[in-house]
Motif scaffolding. Sequence first.
Motif, mmCIF file in Angstrom:
data_model
loop_
_atom_site.group_PDB
_atom_site.id
_atom_site.type_symbol
_atom_site.label_atom_id
_atom_site.label_comp_id
_atom_site.label_asym_id
_atom_site.label_seq_id
_atom_site.Cartn_x
_atom_site.Cartn_y
_atom_site.Cartn_z
ATOM 1 N N THR A 29 68.677 37.002 -0.821
ATOM 2 C CA THR A 29 70.021 36.799 -1.367
ATOM 3 C C THR A 29 70.401 35.326 -1.363
ATOM 4 O OG1 THR A 29 70.647 38.982 -0.519
ATOM 5 C CG2 THR A 29 72.432 37.522 -1.145
ATOM 6 N N ASN A 30 69.756 34.536 -0.490
ATOM 7 C CA ASN A 30 70.047 33.099 -0.376
ATOM 8 C C ASN A 30 68.724 32.318 -0.371
ATOM 9 O OD1 ASN A 30 73.138 33.102 0.299
ATOM 10 N ND2 ASN A 30 72.245 34.643 1.638
ATOM 11 N N ILE A 31 68.006 32.393 -1.473
ATOM 12 C CA ILE A 31 66.655 31.849 -1.532
ATOM 13 C C ILE A 31 66.611 30.347 -1.782
ATOM 14 C CG2 ILE A 31 66.261 32.138 -4.007
ATOM 15 C CD1 ILE A 31 63.801 33.089 -1.183
ATOM 16 N N HIS A 32 67.695 29.774 -2.305
ATOM 17 C CA HIS A 32 67.700 28.356 -2.674
ATOM 18 C C HIS A 32 68.140 27.485 -1.494
ATOM 19 C CE1 HIS A 32 67.090 29.588 -6.847
ATOM 20 N NE2 HIS A 32 68.041 30.486 -6.647
ATOM 21 N N LEU A 33 67.386 27.534 -0.421
ATOM 22 C CA LEU A 33 67.748 26.868 0.833
ATOM 23 C C LEU A 33 67.860 25.346 0.728
ATOM 24 C CD1 LEU A 33 65.612 28.980 3.339
ATOM 25 C CD2 LEU A 33 68.039 29.197 2.805
ATOM 26 N N PRO A 34 67.048 24.647 -0.096
ATOM 27 C CA PRO A 34 67.186 23.177 -0.183
ATOM 28 C C PRO A 34 68.573 22.711 -0.618
ATOM 29 C CG PRO A 34 65.093 23.872 -1.114
ATOM 30 C CD PRO A 34 65.876 25.124 -0.840
ATOM 31 N N ASN A 35 69.314 23.590 -1.283
ATOM 32 C CA ASN A 35 70.658 23.194 -1.742
ATOM 33 C C ASN A 35 71.619 22.931 -0.590
ATOM 34 O OD1 ASN A 35 69.806 23.382 -4.335
ATOM 35 N ND2 ASN A 35 70.986 25.193 -4.880
ATOM 36 N N PHE A 36 71.324 23.491 0.601
ATOM 37 C CA PHE A 36 72.169 23.214 1.758
ATOM 38 C C PHE A 36 72.152 21.720 2.099
ATOM 39 C CE2 PHE A 36 71.805 27.801 3.030
ATOM 40 C CZ PHE A 36 73.155 28.045 3.104
ATOM 41 N N PHE A 37 71.030 21.082 1.881
ATOM 42 C CA PHE A 37 70.898 19.649 2.193
ATOM 43 C C PHE A 37 71.391 18.773 1.045
ATOM 44 C CE2 PHE A 37 67.532 22.062 4.327
ATOM 45 C CZ PHE A 37 67.817 21.779 5.645
ATOM 46 N N LYS A 38 71.375 19.322 -0.160
ATOM 47 C CA LYS A 38 71.832 18.569 -1.332
ATOM 48 C C LYS A 38 73.348 18.631 -1.495
ATOM 49 C CE LYS A 38 67.596 19.654 -3.918
ATOM 50 N NZ LYS A 38 67.067 20.349 -5.119
ATOM 51 N N GLY A 39 73.950 19.666 -0.925
ATOM 52 C CA GLY A 39 75.389 19.841 -1.082
ATOM 53 C C GLY A 39 75.768 20.314 -2.471
ATOM 54 N N THR A 40 74.854 21.013 -3.139
ATOM 55 C CA THR A 40 75.115 21.535 -4.483
ATOM 56 C C THR A 40 74.971 23.048 -4.493
ATOM 57 O OG1 THR A 40 72.786 21.245 -5.099
ATOM 58 C CG2 THR A 40 74.303 19.428 -5.596
ATOM 59 N N ILE A 41 75.607 23.684 -5.448
ATOM 60 C CA ILE A 41 75.565 25.135 -5.583
ATOM 61 C C ILE A 41 74.601 25.504 -6.705
ATOM 62 C CG2 ILE A 41 76.913 27.211 -6.105
ATOM 63 C CD1 ILE A 41 79.386 25.735 -5.096
ATOM 64 N N TYR A 42 73.703 26.424 -6.429
ATOM 65 C CA TYR A 42 72.791 26.908 -7.463
ATOM 66 C C TYR A 42 73.597 27.568 -8.580
ATOM 67 C CZ TYR A 42 69.609 30.083 -9.868
ATOM 68 O OH TYR A 42 68.912 30.770 -10.829
ATOM 69 N N GLN A 43 73.359 27.145 -9.816
ATOM 70 C CA GLN A 43 74.104 27.680 -10.955
ATOM 71 C C GLN A 43 73.168 28.120 -12.077
ATOM 72 O OE1 GLN A 43 76.820 24.426 -11.790
ATOM 73 N NE2 GLN A 43 78.393 25.322 -10.482
ATOM 74 N N GLY A 44 71.980 28.558 -11.704
ATOM 75 C CA GLY A 44 71.011 29.006 -12.696
ATOM 76 C C GLY A 44 71.337 30.383 -13.239
ATOM 77 N N GLN A 45 70.380 30.935 -13.989
ATOM 78 C CA GLN A 45 70.602 32.217 -14.649
ATOM 79 C C GLN A 45 70.801 33.359 -13.652
ATOM 80 O OE1 GLN A 45 67.299 32.761 -17.320
ATOM 81 N NE2 GLN A 45 68.084 31.286 -18.813
ATOM 82 N N GLY A 46 70.270 33.198 -12.448
ATOM 83 C CA GLY A 46 70.430 34.246 -11.444
ATOM 84 C C GLY A 46 71.879 34.520 -11.099
ATOM 85 N N LYS A 47 72.744 33.532 -11.258
ATOM 86 C CA LYS A 47 74.161 33.710 -10.918
ATOM 87 C C LYS A 47 74.878 34.642 -11.897
ATOM 88 C CE LYS A 47 75.076 31.567 -7.110
ATOM 89 N NZ LYS A 47 75.880 30.374 -7.003
ATOM 90 N N ALA A 48 74.211 34.998 -12.990
ATOM 91 C CA ALA A 48 74.811 35.946 -13.929
ATOM 92 C C ALA A 48 74.679 37.380 -13.418
ATOM 93 C CB ALA A 48 74.151 35.820 -15.295
ATOM 94 N N GLY A 64 72.496 35.067 -6.357
ATOM 95 C CA GLY A 64 73.301 35.701 -7.395
ATOM 96 C C GLY A 64 74.774 35.666 -7.045
ATOM 97 N N ALA A 65 75.546 36.436 -7.787
ATOM 98 C CA ALA A 65 76.995 36.454 -7.604
ATOM 99 C C ALA A 65 77.404 37.591 -6.683
ATOM 100 C CB ALA A 65 77.686 36.612 -8.951
ATOM 101 N N CYS A 66 78.500 37.408 -5.970
ATOM 102 C CA CYS A 66 79.061 38.462 -5.141
ATOM 103 C C CYS A 66 79.755 39.480 -6.049
ATOM 104 C CB CYS A 66 80.070 37.880 -4.153
ATOM 105 S SG CYS A 66 80.963 39.139 -3.199
ATOM 106 N N PRO A 67 79.484 40.781 -5.893
ATOM 107 C CA PRO A 67 80.111 41.775 -6.767
ATOM 108 C C PRO A 67 81.633 41.819 -6.653
ATOM 109 C CG PRO A 67 78.943 42.839 -4.954
ATOM 110 C CD PRO A 67 78.553 41.402 -4.932
ATOM 111 N N ILE A 68 82.160 41.606 -5.443
ATOM 112 C CA ILE A 68 83.618 41.603 -5.280
ATOM 113 C C ILE A 68 84.221 40.385 -5.964
ATOM 114 C CG2 ILE A 68 85.487 41.358 -3.599
ATOM 115 C CD1 ILE A 68 84.386 44.159 -3.734
ATOM 116 N N GLY A 69 83.601 39.216 -5.793
ATOM 117 C CA GLY A 69 84.081 38.008 -6.462
ATOM 118 C C GLY A 69 84.012 38.147 -7.962
#
Length: 302
Positions: A29-48, A64-69
């Motif tokens: 669910t949180n596979i893009h771990l390097p982004n924690f060090f970059k301070g950026t949010i993954y915004q690829g196609q998976g977020k759809a 991906g996206a949270c279903p409640i959000g």
Amino acid sequence: MELDKRRNPVSQFLSRFRSWIQAGATLLTNIHLPNFFKGTIYQGQGKAACVPGLNCYSCPAATGACPIGSFQAIVGSSKFSFSYYVTGFLILIGVLLGRFVCGFLCPFGWLQELLNKIPGKKLSTRKLKPFRYLKYAVLLLTVVLLPALLVNDVGMGDPYFCKYLCPQGVLEGAIPLAIVDSGIRSALGALFTWKLVVLIAVVVLSVLIYRPFCKWVCPLGALYALMNKVSLLGIKVDQHRCISCGTCAKTCKMDVKVTESPNHTECIRCGKCIRACPTDAIGFSYGLSLPEKQPNQQCEEN
């Protein structure tokens, strides 16, 4: 192996290795771990696409996206239209798995369990069962009604649950991003302080109480709970093997009387009752099945 001699090997396997499954689900669910060090949010196609558990969209590593959000975003939109995708996704997962998602696939549920493993006095919630209905009020008010009815001049509603109640957003989103980004740190205000208080309260309660957020607050758990009794994945009790010893009910940390209502709305399919049963009378079942006949009924028919 003892596991192989048991009558329900798949059920025993799932219940025994549940912690590893929870860890794997959290990682996926949180596979893009390097982004924690970059301070950026993954915004690829998976977020759809939505993930099944409670996991913040703003987490830098979120797959991906949270279903409640996602549901709130649609409800609070100025161009509100019924979201067949998000609603259909939630119904599909609910029908297929029910609250198995809570017990096996939700990152925030796993965090609460880890906190509860911290040694110390634990509090029982058996006398606090009426509080379990609060999560349905949270679902109705903060996820559905308020975003749809309380809107600004351009017709946009706030995502009230995500904005004011969800501790996962602070834990996964605000805190990691603020640590890396000085601009975000300087922008933090009263709302962040309030959400931080909510997070700290949940953390403290989780040490003392088993999954307090899941039991009393989580709207996603409330939604899956509504479909627990009709979900294809359920808990089945073999009445022929059950000796009515009460071990399963004593073991259940969600305060479910397993033999009376194995697919109760509060059951998160954790499998603790399966491992505890001395006669191996409890197991997971999948698919549509008719209720078992009682032994005396069968004798009468014969």
